[in-house]
Design a protein around this motif. Sequence first.
Motif, mmCIF file in Angstrom:
data_model
loop_
_atom_site.group_PDB
_atom_site.id
_atom_site.type_symbol
_atom_site.label_atom_id
_atom_site.label_comp_id
_atom_site.label_asym_id
_atom_site.label_seq_id
_atom_site.Cartn_x
_atom_site.Cartn_y
_atom_site.Cartn_z
ATOM 1 N N ARG A 128 1.351 -2.277 -1.487
ATOM 2 C CA ARG A 128 2.827 -2.363 -1.411
ATOM 3 C C ARG A 128 3.445 -2.183 -2.801
ATOM 4 O O ARG A 128 4.167 -3.051 -3.329
ATOM 5 C CB ARG A 128 3.264 -3.706 -0.813
ATOM 6 N N LEU A 129 3.169 -1.040 -3.374
ATOM 7 C CA LEU A 129 3.572 -0.808 -4.763
ATOM 8 C C LEU A 129 5.001 -0.273 -4.873
ATOM 9 O O LEU A 129 5.490 0.438 -3.985
ATOM 10 C CB LEU A 129 2.592 0.178 -5.421
ATOM 11 N N PRO A 130 5.667 -0.579 -5.990
ATOM 12 C CA PRO A 130 7.041 -0.107 -6.203
ATOM 13 C C PRO A 130 7.048 1.356 -6.666
ATOM 14 O O PRO A 130 7.246 1.655 -7.844
ATOM 15 C CB PRO A 130 7.578 -1.044 -7.285
ATOM 16 N N VAL A 131 6.793 2.245 -5.724
ATOM 17 C CA VAL A 131 6.710 3.670 -6.081
ATOM 18 C C VAL A 131 7.440 4.498 -5.015
ATOM 19 O O VAL A 131 7.453 4.144 -3.832
ATOM 20 C CB VAL A 131 5.229 4.114 -6.254
ATOM 21 N N ILE A 132 8.065 5.568 -5.486
ATOM 22 C CA ILE A 132 8.789 6.467 -4.579
ATOM 23 C C ILE A 132 8.126 7.842 -4.653
ATOM 24 O O ILE A 132 7.935 8.389 -5.750
ATOM 25 C CB ILE A 132 10.278 6.585 -4.988
ATOM 26 N N HIS A 189 -3.782 11.833 -0.671
ATOM 27 C CA HIS A 189 -3.992 10.813 0.364
ATOM 28 C C HIS A 189 -4.491 9.500 -0.250
ATOM 29 O O HIS A 189 -4.140 8.421 0.218
ATOM 30 C CB HIS A 189 -4.960 11.342 1.427
ATOM 31 N N GLU A 190 -5.277 9.605 -1.311
ATOM 32 C CA GLU A 190 -5.753 8.380 -1.971
ATOM 33 C C GLU A 190 -4.583 7.601 -2.553
ATOM 34 O O GLU A 190 -4.507 6.382 -2.447
ATOM 35 C CB GLU A 190 -6.741 8.733 -3.091
ATOM 36 N N ALA A 191 -3.661 8.319 -3.182
ATOM 37 C CA ALA A 191 -2.500 7.647 -3.779
ATOM 38 C C ALA A 191 -1.633 7.024 -2.687
ATOM 39 O O ALA A 191 -1.180 5.877 -2.812
ATOM 40 C CB ALA A 191 -1.685 8.647 -4.606
ATOM 41 N N MET A 192 -1.411 7.772 -1.604
ATOM 42 C CA MET A 192 -0.601 7.247 -0.497
ATOM 43 C C MET A 192 -1.237 5.961 0.050
ATOM 44 O O MET A 192 -0.555 4.961 0.290
ATOM 45 C CB MET A 192 -0.507 8.276 0.630
ATOM 46 N N ASN A 193 -2.543 6.017 0.235
ATOM 47 C CA ASN A 193 -3.227 4.861 0.817
ATOM 48 C C ASN A 193 -3.131 3.645 -0.094
ATOM 49 O O ASN A 193 -2.770 2.549 0.330
ATOM 50 C CB ASN A 193 -4.696 5.216 1.078
ATOM 51 N N TRP A 194 -3.419 3.852 -1.376
ATOM 52 C CA TRP A 194 -3.442 2.707 -2.293
ATOM 53 C C TRP A 194 -2.035 2.101 -2.461
ATOM 54 O O TRP A 194 -1.866 0.882 -2.478
ATOM 55 C CB TRP A 194 -4.001 3.159 -3.657
ATOM 56 N N PRO A 204 6.238 1.118 -1.087
ATOM 57 C CA PRO A 204 6.627 2.516 -1.331
ATOM 58 C C PRO A 204 7.492 3.118 -0.223
ATOM 59 O O PRO A 204 7.567 2.574 0.880
ATOM 60 C CB PRO A 204 5.288 3.252 -1.384
ATOM 61 N N THR A 205 8.102 4.231 -0.570
ATOM 62 C CA THR A 205 8.835 5.049 0.405
ATOM 63 C C THR A 205 8.495 6.501 0.109
ATOM 64 O O THR A 205 8.389 6.888 -1.051
ATOM 65 C CB THR A 205 10.365 4.881 0.240
ATOM 66 N N MET A 206 8.334 7.272 1.175
ATOM 67 C CA MET A 206 8.193 8.716 0.985
ATOM 68 C C MET A 206 9.460 9.400 1.486
ATOM 69 O O MET A 206 9.941 9.103 2.586
ATOM 70 C CB MET A 206 6.994 9.251 1.754
ATOM 71 N N VAL A 230 -0.927 9.023 -11.036
ATOM 72 C CA VAL A 230 -0.355 8.448 -12.258
ATOM 73 C C VAL A 230 0.814 7.529 -11.885
ATOM 74 O O VAL A 230 0.915 6.390 -12.366
ATOM 75 C CB VAL A 230 0.113 9.562 -13.227
ATOM 76 N N ALA A 231 1.688 7.999 -11.001
ATOM 77 C CA ALA A 231 2.843 7.179 -10.598
ATOM 78 C C ALA A 231 2.368 5.909 -9.889
ATOM 79 O O ALA A 231 2.888 4.810 -10.136
ATOM 80 C CB ALA A 231 3.761 7.988 -9.681
ATOM 81 N N THR A 232 1.368 6.066 -9.044
ATOM 82 C CA THR A 232 0.843 4.900 -8.324
ATOM 83 C C THR A 232 0.226 3.904 -9.300
ATOM 84 O O THR A 232 0.420 2.688 -9.180
ATOM 85 C CB THR A 232 -0.207 5.370 -7.277
ATOM 86 N N GLY A 233 -0.468 4.415 -10.290
ATOM 87 C CA GLY A 233 -1.074 3.539 -11.305
ATOM 88 C C GLY A 233 -0.011 2.792 -12.097
ATOM 89 O O GLY A 233 -0.163 1.584 -12.389
ATOM 90 N N MET A 234 1.062 3.483 -12.446
ATOM 91 C CA MET A 234 2.133 2.794 -13.186
ATOM 92 C C MET A 234 2.774 1.716 -12.325
ATOM 93 O O MET A 234 3.054 0.614 -12.793
ATOM 94 C CB MET A 234 3.182 3.810 -13.656
ATOM 95 N N ALA A 235 2.976 2.042 -11.055
ATOM 96 C CA ALA A 235 3.578 1.053 -10.149
ATOM 97 C C ALA A 235 2.672 -0.166 -10.025
ATOM 98 O O ALA A 235 3.136 -1.310 -9.939
ATOM 99 C CB ALA A 235 3.821 1.686 -8.778
ATOM 100 N N MET A 236 1.367 0.085 -10.060
ATOM 101 C CA MET A 236 0.411 -1.027 -9.986
ATOM 102 C C MET A 236 0.560 -1.940 -11.210
ATOM 103 O O MET A 236 0.545 -3.169 -11.104
ATOM 104 C CB MET A 236 -0.999 -0.443 -9.941
ATOM 105 N N ALA A 237 0.729 -1.294 -12.370
ATOM 106 C CA ALA A 237 0.913 -2.076 -13.603
ATOM 107 C C ALA A 237 2.214 -2.881 -13.537
ATOM 108 O O ALA A 237 2.249 -4.058 -13.923
ATOM 109 C CB ALA A 237 0.929 -1.136 -14.814
ATOM 110 N N PHE A 238 3.274 -2.282 -13.025
ATOM 111 C CA PHE A 238 4.549 -3.003 -12.925
ATOM 112 C C PHE A 238 4.396 -4.229 -12.030
ATOM 113 O O PHE A 238 4.880 -5.313 -12.347
ATOM 114 C CB PHE A 238 5.657 -2.104 -12.343
ATOM 115 N N LYS A 239 3.724 -4.016 -10.915
ATOM 116 C CA LYS A 239 3.567 -5.126 -9.970
ATOM 117 C C LYS A 239 2.691 -6.230 -10.586
ATOM 118 O O LYS A 239 3.024 -7.408 -10.508
ATOM 119 C CB LYS A 239 2.936 -4.612 -8.671
#
Length: 352
Positions: A180-184, A170-175, A245-247, A138-147
């Motif tokens: 290069r999404l704005p997600v933490i 792992h799918e979210a990390m990869n995508w 992103p950053t982990m 969900v967070a990755t998807g939102m970051a995708m929308a922001f970008k």
Amino acid sequence: MATETARPPVAEGPDAQHLTRDDRVELLRYMLLMRGIEERAMNLYRQGKVPGSFYDGYGQEAVSAGACFAMAPEDRLCILHRDLAAHLIRGVTPTRILAQYMGREGGITRGRDGNVHFGDKEVGCVGMVSMLPDMMLVATGMAMAFKAQGQQRCALTWFGDGSTSRGDWHEAMNWAGVQRLPVIFILENNQYAYSTPLSQQFAVNPVERAAAYGFPGFAVDGNDAEAMFEAVRQARERALAGDGPTMIEAVTMRMHGHAAHDDMKYVPKEQVEEWRQKDPIERQERRLVELGVDVDALRAEVKAAIDAATEEALQSPMPDPATATEGVFCTDPEPDILGDGVPRWSGFLKGA
Ligand SMILES: Cc1ncc(C[n+]2csc(CCOP(=O)(O)OP(=O)(O)O)c2C)c(N)n1
């Protein structure tokens, strides 16, 4: 058995450049509120007033408080079951939270969902999905929308060490890395996933997994609210600069059982005792006492606020069963899912 990781924190001690004295007091206030509300809720649970079980983040308060404090109102958060301070910082009141735990009409879901499954989208908190670690997606998807929309916004999600063993993590990390999404991503490493210790969770240093997906990952002392703040502040800067992103691995300890029903007899007593010495609230208090802050007064103020909130929440009625299905499914054909006033999915729900 694995105990604490030996990796050094990324930032330690007060951050004079970005945290004012008032900010540092606020960090303590939110941690005290989180602990006080959860302790109260546990008592209410024992009195039979909180249905189901009860999950808390005792000892992990710095992870959500420090991280959320670094985020802006326009950012979006996917908050997990041990991160209550994040809801509080975004403005969800103790009364609504206690009413939520008790299944009352005045709760965030108005009695519709389990006690820790909530999120108020008006303040940028996404309702928690129970299936772990779906909030990563969900967070990755939102970051995708922001970008995609060129917005200067960032998404953040917390998740436990157990979550990292699932494929969707792992799918979210990869995508996120590929795009290069704005997600933490905040790995809340509290040493156990229910009764599974770290030694049976991963055979690597978990922060190395970020590098495997093409972005930085590092460990932070998760019992230091100010170190958490600084780590997330830097990660957010990276995200907004388009650097992806950053982990962050927040190294901490689950000081209570998985939930109220779990006596955690599988955790060695010495391990709990070792971590008790590193209590995040006492740590922040020591700093503030040095700055001349009246910590006892702050504690009394927080307790009074929780007493009042408890009374108010107990006055809230149970929801009317006739309305049980209202608000459960999305019936709005053009939902404002990102909370920015722009309707999306138009057509999707109409079947176009
Ligand atoms: C896919 C999935 N499997 C099992 C569960 C049940 N469950 C809820 S929390 C939890 C433990 C999670 O451990 P971790 O991710 O380390 O987070 P922690 O509870 O330690 O904060 C489990 C197994 C779930 N919610 N989702």
